[in-house]
Enzyme design. Structure first.
Site, PDB file in Angstrom:
ATOM      1  N   ASN A  88       0.868  -1.173   0.000  1.00 58.58           N
ATOM      2  CA  ASN A  88       0.000   0.000   0.000  1.00 58.58           C
ATOM      3  C   ASN A  88       0.912   1.232   0.000  1.00 58.58           C
ATOM      4  O   ASN A  88       1.494   1.561   1.025  1.00 58.58           O
ATOM      5  CB  ASN A  88      -0.900  -0.021   1.248  1.00 58.58           C
ATOM      6  CG  ASN A  88      -1.725   1.255   1.399  1.00 58.58           C
ATOM      7  OD1 ASN A  88      -1.750   2.094   0.500  1.00 58.58           O
ATOM      8  ND2 ASN A  88      -2.404   1.394   2.525  1.00 58.58           N
ATOM      9  N   SER A 103       3.126  -2.367  10.393  1.00 56.95           N
ATOM     10  CA  SER A 103       4.563  -2.509  10.667  1.00 56.95           C
ATOM     11  C   SER A 103       5.113  -3.878  10.285  1.00 56.95           C
ATOM     12  O   SER A 103       5.977  -4.423  10.979  1.00 56.95           O
ATOM     13  CB  SER A 103       4.861  -2.177  12.134  1.00 56.95           C
ATOM     14  OG  SER A 103       4.569  -0.812  12.400  1.00 56.95           O
ATOM     15  N   LYS A 114       0.185   4.268  -0.214  1.00 58.24           N
ATOM     16  CA  LYS A 114      -0.417   5.468   0.398  1.00 58.24           C
ATOM     17  C   LYS A 114      -0.143   6.688  -0.496  1.00 58.24           C
ATOM     18  O   LYS A 114      -0.088   6.543  -1.718  1.00 58.24           O
ATOM     19  CB  LYS A 114       0.078   5.645   1.837  1.00 58.24           C
ATOM     20  CG  LYS A 114      -0.151   4.369   2.676  1.00 58.24           C
ATOM     21  CD  LYS A 114       0.015   4.544   4.139  1.00 58.24           C
ATOM     22  CE  LYS A 114      -0.247   3.216   4.852  1.00 58.24           C
ATOM     23  NZ  LYS A 114      -0.165   3.311   6.303  1.00 58.24           N
ATOM     24  N   HIS A 145      -9.608   1.411   5.038  1.00 59.84           N
ATOM     25  CA  HIS A 145      -8.336   1.594   5.747  1.00 59.84           C
ATOM     26  C   HIS A 145      -8.557   2.548   6.924  1.00 59.84           C
ATOM     27  O   HIS A 145      -9.339   3.495   6.816  1.00 59.84           O
ATOM     28  CB  HIS A 145      -7.279   2.155   4.789  1.00 59.84           C
ATOM     29  CG  HIS A 145      -5.900   2.080   5.367  1.00 59.84           C
ATOM     30  ND1 HIS A 145      -5.457   2.979   6.303  1.00 59.84           N
ATOM     31  CD2 HIS A 145      -4.889   1.193   5.171  1.00 59.84           C
ATOM     32  CE1 HIS A 145      -4.212   2.651   6.650  1.00 59.84           C
ATOM     33  NE2 HIS A 145      -3.843   1.573   5.974  1.00 59.84           N
ATOM     34  N   GLU A 174      -5.724  -4.937  10.508  1.00 64.14           N
ATOM     35  CA  GLU A 174      -4.719  -3.900  10.708  1.00 64.14           C
ATOM     36  C   GLU A 174      -5.014  -3.158  12.011  1.00 64.14           C
ATOM     37  O   GLU A 174      -5.791  -2.181  12.005  1.00 64.14           O
ATOM     38  CB  GLU A 174      -4.739  -2.889   9.551  1.00 64.14           C
ATOM     39  CG  GLU A 174      -4.317  -3.447   8.220  1.00 64.14           C
ATOM     40  CD  GLU A 174      -3.648  -2.379   7.340  1.00 64.14           C
ATOM     41  OE1 GLU A 174      -2.580  -2.658   6.816  1.00 64.14           O
ATOM     42  OE2 GLU A 174      -4.208  -1.277   7.205  1.00 64.14           O
ATOM     43  N   GLU A 234      -6.911   4.916   7.972  1.00 62.99           N
ATOM     44  CA  GLU A 234      -6.655   6.330   7.643  1.00 62.99           C
ATOM     45  C   GLU A 234      -7.867   6.937   6.943  1.00 62.99           C
ATOM     46  O   GLU A 234      -8.188   8.117   7.147  1.00 62.99           O
ATOM     47  CB  GLU A 234      -5.382   6.441   6.786  1.00 62.99           C
ATOM     48  CG  GLU A 234      -4.133   6.154   7.632  1.00 62.99           C
ATOM     49  CD  GLU A 234      -2.957   5.563   6.868  1.00 62.99           C
ATOM     50  OE1 GLU A 234      -2.951   5.602   5.629  1.00 62.99           O
ATOM     51  OE2 GLU A 234      -2.043   5.041   7.539  1.00 62.99           O
ATOM     52  N   GLY A 259       2.296   2.062  10.943  1.00 59.43           N
ATOM     53  CA  GLY A 259       3.294   3.123  10.884  1.00 59.43           C
ATOM     54  C   GLY A 259       4.005   3.385  12.199  1.00 59.43           C
ATOM     55  O   GLY A 259       4.734   4.365  12.328  1.00 59.43           O
TER      56      GLY A 259
HETATM   57  P1  13P Z   1       2.900   0.237   7.771  1.00 61.68           P
HETATM   58  O1  13P Z   1       3.359  -1.059   7.133  1.00 61.68           O
HETATM   59  O2  13P Z   1       3.699   1.418   7.335  1.00 61.68           O
HETATM   60  O3  13P Z   1       2.760   0.092   9.255  1.00 61.68           O
HETATM   61  O4  13P Z   1       1.419   0.518   7.196  1.00 61.68           O
HETATM   62  C1  13P Z   1       0.495  -0.497   7.256  1.00 61.68           C
HETATM   63  C2  13P Z   1      -0.678  -0.112   6.458  1.00 61.68           C
HETATM   64  O5  13P Z   1      -1.372   0.824   6.785  1.00 61.68           O
HETATM   65  C3  13P Z   1      -0.957  -0.889   5.248  1.00 61.68           C
HETATM   66  O6  13P Z   1      -2.221  -0.618   4.740  1.00 61.68           O
END
Ligand code: 13P
Length: 255
Positions: free
Chosen positions: A9, A214, A11, A98, A170, A100, A176
């Site tokens: 992903n 992560s 982002k 997601h 997740e 976010e 993150g």
């Molecule tokens: P990270 O791998 O940076 O923690 O992000 C995970 C994520 O949000 C994947 O959709």
């Protein structure tokens, strides 16, 4: 054991030049389905690159995906991108729900369900994200939150549609943060999600459930070794070619 799925992903990251460098280093890995979910403007670039890798054949190589989709098919919805458009560009996957999108853009459970249904109707596989915040985990609410989020998607899609989705667990606190959920935590929640599916009449064993939060080259092997983990959804590490490829190889059981 089913084939593992590793999804990058990206982002809100990338540029034509940076993508080109990254894509050159992403190669298919035997026994693993690899996908990248990229910002909308780069779908054409990645689709062209993917076609080149596979000699124009579909099904091999690296699959393409997007990071969100409109619940609407077409019409006066300025700024939205529809599922049929994603299919037009060769997308196989689209991430919905997601954390976010939920926390920063106000997407609620029902909207996530409608987006998942729109994706499926256009022939895409929705990757439905679910996960608890740290406060919810500490309050013993993790599975209640996950059941509520997935339940809203099941309500809209129905059992038959839901079976066509991929679930991504997740935990919000792991995204993150550099602090992935432990192997024991992931095993427990994935088991609970399958049991929850069973209780809804959707055979949990048949569902593909990814872990995200992560995932790194150093922890991927242990996470993917769990029989209940069908692969990973990778954020930051998917932007570093060597790390992403190491994670994909870990999913294949190779070094
Ligand atoms: P990270 O791998 O940076 O923690 O992000 C995970 C994520 O949000 C994947 O959709």
């Amino acid at each position: 054991m089913s084939q593992k799925l590793v999804v990058g992903n990206w982002k809100l990251n990338g540029s034509l030049v940076a993508n080109e460098t990254l894509l050159r280093a992403i190669v298919p890995v035997d026994g693993v389905e690899v996908a990248v979910c990229v910002p909308f403007p780069y779908l054409a670039q990645v689709a062209a690159w993917s076609r080149g890798k596979t000699g124009g054949k579909t099904g091999g190589g690296i699959a393409l995906g997007a990071q969100t989709v409109s619940e609407h098919g077409a019409g006066a919805y300025t700024g939205e991108v529809g599922a049929a458009m994603l299919a037009d560009f060769g997308c196989r996957y689209v991430i919905v729900g997601h954390s976010e999108r939920r926390s920063l853009f106000g997407e609620d459970d029902a909207l996530v369900g409608r987006k998942a249904a729109a994706a499926l109707a256009a022939g895409l596989t929705p990757i439905v994200c679910t996960g608890e915040s740290l406060g919810e985990r500490d309050g013993g609410q993790a599975m209640a939150v996950i059941g509520r989020q997935l339940g809203a998607v099941l309500d809209v899609m129905g059992g038959e549609g839901f079976r066509g989705a991929v679930i991504a667990y997740e935990p919000v606190w792991a995204i993150g943060s550099g602090r992935a959920a432990s192997v024991a935590e992931v095993e427990e929640v994935h088991g609970c999600i399958r049991a929850w599916c069973d209780a809804q009449g959707v055979a949990g064993q048949g569902m593909r459930i990814l872990y995200g939060g992560s995932v790194k080259a150093g922890n991927a092997r242990a996470l993917f070794a769990l029989p209940g983990v069908d692969g990973g959804l990778v954020g930051g590490a998917s932007l570093v070619a060597a790390d992403f490829m190491a994670i994909c190889r870990a999913a294949s059981g190779g070094d």
